[in-house]
Design an enzyme around this catalytic site. Structure first.
Site, PDB file in Angstrom:
ATOM      1  CB  VAL A 103      -7.694  -0.782  -4.055  1.00 38.86           C
ATOM      2  CG1 VAL A 103      -7.917  -2.399  -4.092  1.00 38.86           C
ATOM      3  CG2 VAL A 103      -8.647  -0.189  -4.717  1.00 38.86           C
ATOM      4  CB  THR A 104      -4.285  -0.826   0.545  1.00 35.91           C
ATOM      5  OG1 THR A 104      -5.141  -0.683   1.833  1.00 35.91           O
ATOM      6  CG2 THR A 104      -3.818   0.217  -0.081  1.00 35.91           C
ATOM      7  CE1 TYR A 118     -10.511   6.728   8.225  1.00 33.89           C
ATOM      8  CE2 TYR A 118     -10.671   4.657   7.100  1.00 33.89           C
ATOM      9  CZ  TYR A 118      -9.718   5.623   7.719  1.00 33.89           C
ATOM     10  OH  TYR A 118      -8.533   5.296   8.016  1.00 33.89           O
ATOM     11  N   GLY A 138       0.933  -1.238   0.041  1.00 35.56           N
ATOM     12  CA  GLY A 138       0.265  -0.065  -0.097  1.00 35.56           C
ATOM     13  C   GLY A 138       0.768   1.207   0.014  1.00 35.56           C
ATOM     14  CB  ALA A 159      -2.839  -0.514   7.865  1.00 32.65           C
ATOM     15  CE  LYS A 180      -5.908   6.475  10.022  1.00 27.69           C
ATOM     16  NZ  LYS A 180      -4.648   6.118   9.892  1.00 27.69           N
ATOM     17  CG  PHE A 205       4.161  -8.304  11.896  1.00 32.44           C
ATOM     18  CD1 PHE A 205       5.213  -9.265  12.274  1.00 32.44           C
ATOM     19  CD2 PHE A 205       3.330  -8.052  12.871  1.00 32.44           C
ATOM     20  CE1 PHE A 205       5.319  -9.992  13.280  1.00 32.44           C
ATOM     21  CE2 PHE A 205       3.188  -9.147  14.160  1.00 32.44           C
ATOM     22  CZ  PHE A 205       4.176  -9.795  14.551  1.00 32.44           C
ATOM     23  CD  GLU A 206       3.526  -8.347   5.053  1.00 37.42           C
ATOM     24  OE1 GLU A 206       2.931  -9.408   4.592  1.00 37.42           O
ATOM     25  OE2 GLU A 206       3.148  -7.318   5.027  1.00 37.42           O
TER      26      GLU A 206
HETATM   27  P1  NAD Z   1      -1.436  -1.730   3.931  1.00 36.96           P
HETATM   28  O1  NAD Z   1      -2.405  -3.067   4.538  1.00 36.96           O
HETATM   29  O2  NAD Z   1      -1.423  -1.732   2.515  1.00 36.96           O
HETATM   30  O3  NAD Z   1      -0.139  -1.826   4.675  1.00 36.96           O
HETATM   31  C1  NAD Z   1      -0.117  -2.051   5.985  1.00 36.96           C
HETATM   32  C2  NAD Z   1       1.421  -1.990   6.367  1.00 36.96           C
HETATM   33  O4  NAD Z   1       1.651  -2.242   7.900  1.00 36.96           O
HETATM   34  C3  NAD Z   1       2.094  -3.349   5.680  1.00 36.96           C
HETATM   35  O5  NAD Z   1       3.383  -3.204   5.586  1.00 36.96           O
HETATM   36  C4  NAD Z   1       2.103  -4.386   7.134  1.00 36.96           C
HETATM   37  O6  NAD Z   1       3.214  -5.483   6.937  1.00 36.96           O
HETATM   38  C5  NAD Z   1       2.472  -3.575   8.133  1.00 36.96           C
HETATM   39  N1  NAD Z   1       2.087  -3.888   9.533  1.00 36.96           N
HETATM   40  C6  NAD Z   1       0.805  -4.003   9.978  1.00 36.96           C
HETATM   41  N2  NAD Z   1       1.005  -4.425  11.339  1.00 36.96           N
HETATM   42  C7  NAD Z   1       2.303  -4.248  11.734  1.00 36.96           C
HETATM   43  C8  NAD Z   1       3.192  -4.435  12.800  1.00 36.96           C
HETATM   44  N3  NAD Z   1       2.569  -4.880  13.823  1.00 36.96           N
HETATM   45  N4  NAD Z   1       4.465  -4.271  12.722  1.00 36.96           N
HETATM   46  C9  NAD Z   1       5.086  -3.841  11.472  1.00 36.96           C
HETATM   47  N5  NAD Z   1       4.382  -3.752  10.423  1.00 36.96           N
HETATM   48  C10 NAD Z   1       3.177  -3.884  10.420  1.00 36.96           C
HETATM   49  O7  NAD Z   1      -2.291  -0.476   4.563  1.00 36.96           O
HETATM   50  P2  NAD Z   1      -2.408   0.957   3.775  1.00 36.96           P
HETATM   51  O8  NAD Z   1      -3.832   0.705   3.365  1.00 36.96           O
HETATM   52  O9  NAD Z   1      -1.197   1.148   3.099  1.00 36.96           O
HETATM   53  O10 NAD Z   1      -2.644   2.019   5.027  1.00 36.96           O
HETATM   54  C11 NAD Z   1      -1.297   2.531   5.532  1.00 36.96           C
HETATM   55  C12 NAD Z   1      -1.678   3.849   6.208  1.00 36.96           C
HETATM   56  O11 NAD Z   1      -2.315   4.677   5.304  1.00 36.96           O
HETATM   57  C13 NAD Z   1      -2.944   3.515   7.263  1.00 36.96           C
HETATM   58  O12 NAD Z   1      -2.460   4.543   8.449  1.00 36.96           O
HETATM   59  C14 NAD Z   1      -4.069   3.747   6.739  1.00 36.96           C
HETATM   60  O13 NAD Z   1      -5.095   4.262   7.756  1.00 36.96           O
HETATM   61  C15 NAD Z   1      -3.575   5.005   5.769  1.00 36.96           C
HETATM   62  N6  NAD Z   1      -4.583   5.393   4.806  1.00 36.96           N
HETATM   63  C16 NAD Z   1      -5.045   4.465   3.892  1.00 36.96           C
HETATM   64  C17 NAD Z   1      -5.642   4.889   2.839  1.00 36.96           C
HETATM   65  C18 NAD Z   1      -6.269   3.655   1.898  1.00 36.96           C
HETATM   66  O14 NAD Z   1      -7.451   3.970   1.252  1.00 36.96           O
HETATM   67  N7  NAD Z   1      -5.728   2.710   1.836  1.00 36.96           N
HETATM   68  C19 NAD Z   1      -6.389   6.206   2.707  1.00 36.96           C
HETATM   69  C20 NAD Z   1      -5.822   7.221   3.337  1.00 36.96           C
HETATM   70  C21 NAD Z   1      -4.857   6.721   4.448  1.00 36.96           C
END
Ligand code: NAD
Length: 391
Positions: A270-271, A232, A49, A137, A241, A71-72
């Site tokens: 989309v993530t 949200y 993401g 996330a 947030k 964390f994968e």
């Molecule tokens: P994602 O699911 O694509 O990625 C999440 C990442 O967090 C991954 O790299 C995962 O390995 C890592 N992670 C999760 N738990 C962990 C832990 N305990 N230790 C280490 N790593 C950990 O998520 P995303 O959608 O890219 O979201 C990232 C941020 O962006 C979030 O704060 C989300 O709220 C924000 N955001 C997302 C969107 C959206 O539409 N996707 C929009 C605006 C903001």
């Protein structure tokens, strides 16, 4: 073995090594050079993401050395690894091939142990960092001081909501009813997705003198429009947030000189994390269609490139809102876009969703999160699930 998508609800339990690597390579290759960017970058949540897009932009666009934490799941027996596991391996291999320093750590970023390991690696191999991207996330957080395991809940606050949602795999638009969160659920969501851990990270790095004079840190938020507010912005996630905004101010108070800490409001995309939020798949499918029709759609990597170019580095206009956030969501929230999204939303049903929304490409985008549906990848070819091919 031959790897196929296995979809369970809103996640895919398999990931395709070659597909994941091909997407990391594609984004690496499209990055445009960015002057004045960071030299040393730490990305938390770097394997997918927005975090992965940030790491690629820092490395490929700015030539930065990057340390990524995620964390994968590693592959085991006949089970593939998670997409992020392949993405990270692909990133390290591609960065190394371009002479870019990169180091990746897999483990729980909320823990004190991983914070120490990261600080040791930075002190030994990198030196002070110019940028910390906080892009975690997660549905759970074990608190490092109390040991308690907190689980987040994605729920409205105060009163139940009835809204429509979309199953992107079947194309079915259905009604969903969500009960409001209890106080405890709300508090737990703030503990997991709020700003405390971001503060702990900055404190840990500062204590080891690992923040450069031009240090900046950014954490990502989503504000959205009235259509998604009930689930949200005005729900448990929004409460968490809000706590990020508090943390940004607290961190700014502890920084010096030019150093800065900001929350950046990003567009919906989309993530893995976003497809798990009810209502969001319907909103995103309609939004993408409207953005594309009006010629203003940005991919995840393009969006983050704009963040770097206009808000973090470069000479672009930096837009800060009243809460001191960087605003990248102006295109999504523009009144023309939103009124068209609202119009389509009001009439959306299973029968017309293909026309009203970009369902097909959102479905493909979901599959790409796991390395499937990538152009040019032979999905009939045998995969070594324990590694990614050299790209
Ligand atoms: P994602 O699911 O694509 O990625 C999440 C990442 O967090 C991954 O790299 C995962 O390995 C890592 N992670 C999760 N738990 C962990 C832990 N305990 N230790 C280490 N790593 C950990 O998520 P995303 O959608 O890219 O979201 C990232 C941020 O962006 C979030 O704060 C989300 O709220 C924000 N955001 C997302 C969107 C959206 O539409 N996707 C929009 C605006 C903001």
């Amino acid at each position: 073995m031959i790897v196929r998508p296995r979809i369970r609800g809103f996640i895919c339990t398999t990931a395709h090594p070659t597909g994941c690597a091909a997407l990391v390579k594609r984004d690496f290759e499209r990055a445009e050079p960015l002057e004045g960017g960071p030299r040393n970058v730490l990305v938390l949540g770097a394997s997918g993401g927005y975090g992965l897009a940030s790491r690629i932009t820092a490395a490929a666009g700015c030539g930065a050395a990057t340390l990524g934490v995620s964390f994968e799941k590693a592959p085991a027996g006949k089970r593939t690894g998670s997409a992020g596991w392949y993405n990270t391996r692909a990133f390290d291999a591609i960065a190394a091939g371009r002479g870019l320093k990169s180091h990746s750590i897999d483990g729980d970023a909320f823990s004190d142990e991983i914070k120490s390991e990261v600080c040791d690696a930075l002190a030994d191999q990198f030196g002070p960092i110019d940028l910390l991207v906080y892009s975690l996330a997660s549905p759970v957080r074990q608190h490092p001081r109390t040991g308690e395991l907190h689980r987040s809940a994605i729920k409205p606050l105060g009163a139940p909501i009835d809204s429509r949602t979309l199953d992107i795999h079947t194309g079915e638009v259905t009604e969903t009813h969500l009960e409001p969160a209890t106080d405890e659920e709300t508090q737990n969501t703030v503990v997991v997705m709020g700003g405390e851990d971001w503060e702990f990270w900055v404190d840990a790095l500062a204590a080891r003198n690992l923040l450069s004079e031009r240090f900046q840190t950014v954490a990502y938020t989503y504000l959205g429009s009235e259509l998604t507010w009930p689930i949200y912005h005005k729900g448990t996630l929004g409460r968490a947030k809000e706590d990020l905004d508090r943390a940004a101010e607290a961190i700014r108070g502890r920084l010096q000189g030019e150093q800065d800490a900001r929350v950046a409001a990003l567009m919906a995309t989309v993530t893995q994390a976003s497809t798990a939020i009810p209502v969001v798949p319907l909103y995103v499918s309609i939004l993408f269609k409207v953005l594309k029709t009006q010629g203003v759609f940005e991919s995840t990597i393009e969006h983050i490139e704009r963040l770097f170019r206009t808000a973090l580095y470069g000479s672009g206009d930096r837009e800060l809102d009243d809460a001191g956030r960087l605003r990248l969501d102006g295109i999504e929230l523009g009144s023309e876009i939103q009124s068209e999204v609202a119009r389509r939303w009001a009439g959306a049903c299973t029968e017309n969703i293909d026309d009203l929304s970009d369902l097909e490409s959102v479905r493909a985008e979901f599959l790409r999160v796991f390395g499937f549906a990538v152009d040019g990848v032979d999905y009939e070819a045998e995969q070594d699930i324990f590694d990614v091919p050299r790209m």
